[in-house]
Design a protein around this motif. Sequence first.
Motif, short mmCIF file in Angstrom:
data_model
loop_
_atom_site.label_atom_id
_atom_site.label_comp_id
_atom_site.label_asym_id
_atom_site.label_seq_id
_atom_site.Cartn_x
_atom_site.Cartn_y
_atom_site.Cartn_z
N MET A 79 0.84 -1.20 0.00
CA MET A 79 0.00 0.00 0.00
C MET A 79 0.88 1.25 0.00
N LYS A 80 0.64 2.13 -0.94
CA LYS A 80 1.41 3.37 -1.03
C LYS A 80 0.63 4.50 -0.35
N VAL A 81 1.32 5.30 0.46
CA VAL A 81 0.70 6.46 1.13
C VAL A 81 1.52 7.69 0.80
N THR A 82 0.86 8.73 0.30
CA THR A 82 1.57 9.96 -0.08
C THR A 82 0.87 11.18 0.53
N VAL A 83 1.61 12.27 0.60
CA VAL A 83 1.07 13.55 1.09
C VAL A 83 0.94 14.48 -0.12
N ARG A 84 -0.24 15.03 -0.31
CA ARG A 84 -0.48 15.88 -1.47
C ARG A 84 0.28 17.20 -1.33
N ASP A 85 0.62 17.80 -2.45
CA ASP A 85 1.44 19.02 -2.46
C ASP A 85 0.77 20.18 -1.72
N ASP A 86 -0.56 20.28 -1.78
CA ASP A 86 -1.22 21.40 -1.10
C ASP A 86 -1.09 21.28 0.41
N VAL A 87 -1.00 20.04 0.91
CA VAL A 87 -0.78 19.84 2.35
C VAL A 87 0.63 20.29 2.72
N LYS A 88 1.59 19.92 1.89
CA LYS A 88 2.99 20.30 2.16
C LYS A 88 3.16 21.81 2.15
N SER A 89 2.43 22.51 1.27
CA SER A 89 2.58 23.96 1.20
C SER A 89 1.90 24.65 2.38
N LYS A 90 0.75 24.12 2.82
CA LYS A 90 0.04 24.73 3.94
C LYS A 90 0.64 24.33 5.29
N LEU A 91 1.18 23.12 5.35
CA LEU A 91 1.70 22.57 6.61
C LEU A 91 3.11 22.04 6.38
N PRO A 92 4.08 22.91 6.14
CA PRO A 92 5.43 22.46 5.79
C PRO A 92 6.14 21.67 6.88
N SER A 93 5.73 21.81 8.13
CA SER A 93 6.38 21.09 9.23
C SER A 93 5.64 19.82 9.64
N SER A 94 4.54 19.52 8.96
CA SER A 94 3.72 18.38 9.37
C SER A 94 4.40 17.06 9.06
N LYS A 95 4.14 16.06 9.91
CA LYS A 95 4.70 14.72 9.76
C LYS A 95 3.61 13.72 10.12
N TYR A 96 3.65 12.58 9.45
CA TYR A 96 2.61 11.56 9.64
C TYR A 96 3.26 10.20 9.77
N GLY A 97 2.76 9.42 10.69
CA GLY A 97 3.26 8.06 10.86
C GLY A 97 2.30 7.08 10.24
N ILE A 98 2.84 6.09 9.53
CA ILE A 98 2.04 5.06 8.91
C ILE A 98 2.52 3.71 9.41
N ILE A 99 1.59 2.90 9.93
CA ILE A 99 1.90 1.53 10.33
C ILE A 99 0.91 0.60 9.62
N HIS A 100 1.44 -0.39 8.91
CA HIS A 100 0.60 -1.37 8.23
C HIS A 100 0.75 -2.70 8.94
N TYR A 101 -0.33 -3.16 9.58
CA TYR A 101 -0.33 -4.43 10.30
C TYR A 101 -0.94 -5.53 9.43
N LYS A 102 -0.37 -6.72 9.52
CA LYS A 102 -0.91 -7.88 8.80
C LYS A 102 -1.04 -9.07 9.74
N ASP A 103 -2.02 -9.94 9.42
CA ASP A 103 -2.23 -11.20 10.17
C ASP A 103 -2.48 -10.96 11.65
N ILE A 104 -3.29 -9.94 11.96
CA ILE A 104 -3.60 -9.62 13.35
C ILE A 104 -4.91 -10.30 13.77
N ILE A 105 -5.11 -10.39 15.07
CA ILE A 105 -6.37 -10.91 15.62
C ILE A 105 -6.92 -9.84 16.56
N VAL A 106 -8.07 -9.28 16.18
CA VAL A 106 -8.72 -8.23 16.98
C VAL A 106 -9.84 -8.87 17.79
N GLY A 107 -9.94 -8.51 19.05
CA GLY A 107 -11.01 -9.04 19.90
C GLY A 107 -11.27 -8.10 21.05
N ALA A 108 -11.88 -8.62 22.10
CA ALA A 108 -12.05 -7.83 23.31
C ALA A 108 -10.68 -7.59 23.93
#
Length: 221
Positions: free
Chosen positions: A1-30
């Motif tokens: 999966m590719k994740v990108t930041v659009r240019d208008d975000v970079k121009s409005k928020l030049p110091s912004s940073k985003y973390g991306i975590i891709h989990y696989k084969d997880i088990i979600v429950g209570a």
Amino acid sequence: MKVTVRDDVKSKLPSSKYGIIHYKDIIVGASPQMLKGRIRLFQESLHLDLEDKDMKDIPGVAEWRSVFKETGTDPSRYRPAIEALYRRVKKGQFLEPFNSAVDLNNFFSMKYEIPFGIYDADKISGDVTIAVGDETASYEGLNGREIKLSQMLHTRDGEGSFGSPFVDSRRTAISEESISALHVVYFKPSMRKEECEEMLAAISEMFLQVHGGTSEYWVLD
């Protein structure tokens, strides 16, 4: 999966940073009882800490209110998700357990003072873009309301918008049937990239301790 930041975000928020975590084969429950107890104790402690504080005195809240202003969103009308969480806890309206993924997501947000979003990766269509919305951008939120995203920072895929640091969508909501997930971390703009990477490592490790599986993570700036 590719994740990108659009240019208008970079121009409005030049110091912004985003973390991306891709989990696989997880088990979600209570959530395990130990995790429920830890989250409850954390909220009780946070409740005491917030008693004499104004929201503007909390660095993460203050920074994210500024981010909203920079994109053209009124933070008094549309509060960053972390501010909404803190206001609830300050009133003693503690979060009830939902499922292990959502509970951890909320815990991380309260712990680090920033908005988080977690989504079922199998419900995401194609690549993901972080963008600022136009007049047509909207979705049905987890609160059951139509969320209009004009001038609001948000994530979108091939089908349209699905998440934001305000409130997330029903379409990509994670559930106990989910086996893969995408975690989006909205860092404080003031954070250094090295700090962001350390935080992602800690978040990923704790999430996998509860859910099993594997992960890969990176910082977008």
